[in-house]
Design an enzyme around this catalytic site. Sequence first.
Site, mmCIF file in Angstrom:
data_model
loop_
_atom_site.group_PDB
_atom_site.id
_atom_site.type_symbol
_atom_site.label_atom_id
_atom_site.label_comp_id
_atom_site.label_asym_id
_atom_site.label_seq_id
_atom_site.Cartn_x
_atom_site.Cartn_y
_atom_site.Cartn_z
ATOM 1 N N LYS A 1 0.854 -1.195 0.000
ATOM 2 C CA LYS A 1 0.000 0.000 0.000
ATOM 3 C C LYS A 1 0.888 1.243 0.000
ATOM 4 O O LYS A 1 1.932 1.259 0.669
ATOM 5 C CB LYS A 1 -0.873 -0.059 1.258
ATOM 6 N N SER B 1 -9.773 1.233 3.307
ATOM 7 C CA SER B 1 -8.960 2.093 2.482
ATOM 8 C C SER B 1 -7.898 1.351 1.668
ATOM 9 O O SER B 1 -7.362 1.910 0.718
ATOM 10 C CB SER B 1 -8.253 3.123 3.372
ATOM 11 N N SER C 1 -9.724 -1.471 7.382
ATOM 12 C CA SER C 1 -9.243 -1.255 6.018
ATOM 13 C C SER C 1 -8.528 -2.431 5.355
ATOM 14 O O SER C 1 -8.173 -2.333 4.183
ATOM 15 C CB SER C 1 -8.318 -0.048 5.977
HETATM 16 N N1 GLN Z 1 -12.916 3.052 7.072
HETATM 17 C C1 GLN Z 1 -12.262 3.463 8.280
HETATM 18 C C2 GLN Z 1 -11.951 4.936 8.205
HETATM 19 O O1 GLN Z 1 -12.343 5.528 7.281
HETATM 20 C C3 GLN Z 1 -11.067 2.645 8.520
HETATM 21 C C4 GLN Z 1 -9.867 3.111 7.809
HETATM 22 C C5 GLN Z 1 -8.677 2.246 8.038
HETATM 23 O O2 GLN Z 1 -8.785 1.146 8.610
HETATM 24 N N2 GLN Z 1 -7.527 2.741 7.621
HETATM 25 O O3 GLN Z 1 -11.324 5.487 9.048
#
Ligand code: GLN
Length: 489
Positions: free
Chosen positions: A77, A152, A176
């Site tokens: 990532k 994400s 995420s």
């Molecule tokens: N969807 C969650 C957020 O928007 C988790 C994001 C993540 O785990 N990086 O914060």
Amino acid sequence: MHNKTATEIHKHFIDGTLSAQAICKHFIKRCKEVEPSINALILLLEERAMKQAKMLDEKKARGEEVGLLAGVPVIIKDNMHIKGEKTTCASKMLENYTAPFDATVTRLIEEEDGIIIGKSNLDEFAMGSSTEYSYFKNTNNPWNTECSPGGSSGGSAAAVAGLMAPLSLGSDTGGSIRQPAAFCGVAGFKPTYGRVSRHGLVAFASSLDQIGPFAQSVEDIALMMNVIGKYCERDSTSINEEEDYTKHLGDSLKGKVIGIPQHLIEYTSDEGKEHFVKGIEKLKSLGATIDNSISLAFSEYSIAIYYILATAEASTNLARYDGIRYGHRSNKATNLAEVYKLSRTEGFGKEVKRRILLGTYVLSSGYQDAYFKQAQKVRTLCIKEYKEAFKKCDFIALPPTINSAFKRGENIDPIEMYRQDLFTISANLAGLPAISIPTGLTKDQLPMGIQLQAWQKEDANLLNCAHQLEKSLQFSDLYRIPNIEVKRG
Ligand code: GLN
């Protein structure tokens, strides 16, 4: 070749049926072929990867010992550093930022002779659940390119589902890794907090962030964990204990107890329930017993707690992007105050700004006691409740998501987007290991999954439970290649 797992590819390299250069060349070609329809990557590291593959072939020819990941292509990532390469976090703020050092995960992968071939797309600074908040591009779900891959870490999940690499890394602050894994029909693992070093991972919410792998099989996840799940003196929260993540693979599930917090299951869709039940039935047939009396009452508040704590931490972590120490600098500024103001206005996207505002608000004097401290207390209660629950069971099963992959552009209301994490956030709050594996396809031919969680540091046992379940579900055997359009030329 791209149908093979990392374990299989590594074996081919070892027995000499495939050279590292042949493997690398094949996957780079594959990436180029499918990237126009998936948009998973921010950076393809062709030259660097081919050079490393050549060096690895030479190392093997000299008869030297090679590492656990020798010959295996990996995608990471784009919020983790590779020295000398860009780390953008999918933000205009870091569009031109070059990493001055290797993340610990990068170093460990390369020490074990894995070959990093690219960096994947994400929601800006890992904030989001659809990868639509990326400054650069939208990633498409390989099962249906009109759908989101989740987020994400959507790029990393889509890359493995699209067979662009057998292994990838994501980061999971509130779900995420597990949510995009479920949307893309691959396995995604968030280890116990502290298992994988955060050194060189761009911080979002430091007390919740955890790096973890995506793969086509749990066996490959365990392989990657043996590479990256190590103590690191550059991360003060790193767990200083040796672990072999493959040591329980093959253990029987007889006598294991699976806890189900029934009051939470109702929040998933009907198809989500069907797939969840299918997974539970398989676990029973493997000899596990079910305890339906588990209560995780505080999990119902997990989203509220998370969006106070995560934004508070983000607001301090992102303060360094001011156009002076780090990041984009506005050329319209005429004085110092404007440098700060305009650089941030131009550099950050709207979701990141929303989080910084919210986080600054909950930390401001007057509101700190009402929101931030209160949320910290409820987090502690959430951990206590999990601890009690794990006295009654070995693993907790939950759906990973409230729905299957949604269409891109559909989930635009931020609150709706936040609800995506209903089943995943509590594991981050409590620092638990948790994994999502695919159970099958919905009527619309989109993947669905099941999530398993365990108590802190029970990573190896959890991976075995997922491995046994995965074998009996046979998802990856039946649906190995998603139906993606390959645009050539
Ligand atoms: N969807 C969650 C957020 O928007 C988790 C994001 C993540 O785990 N990086 O914060």
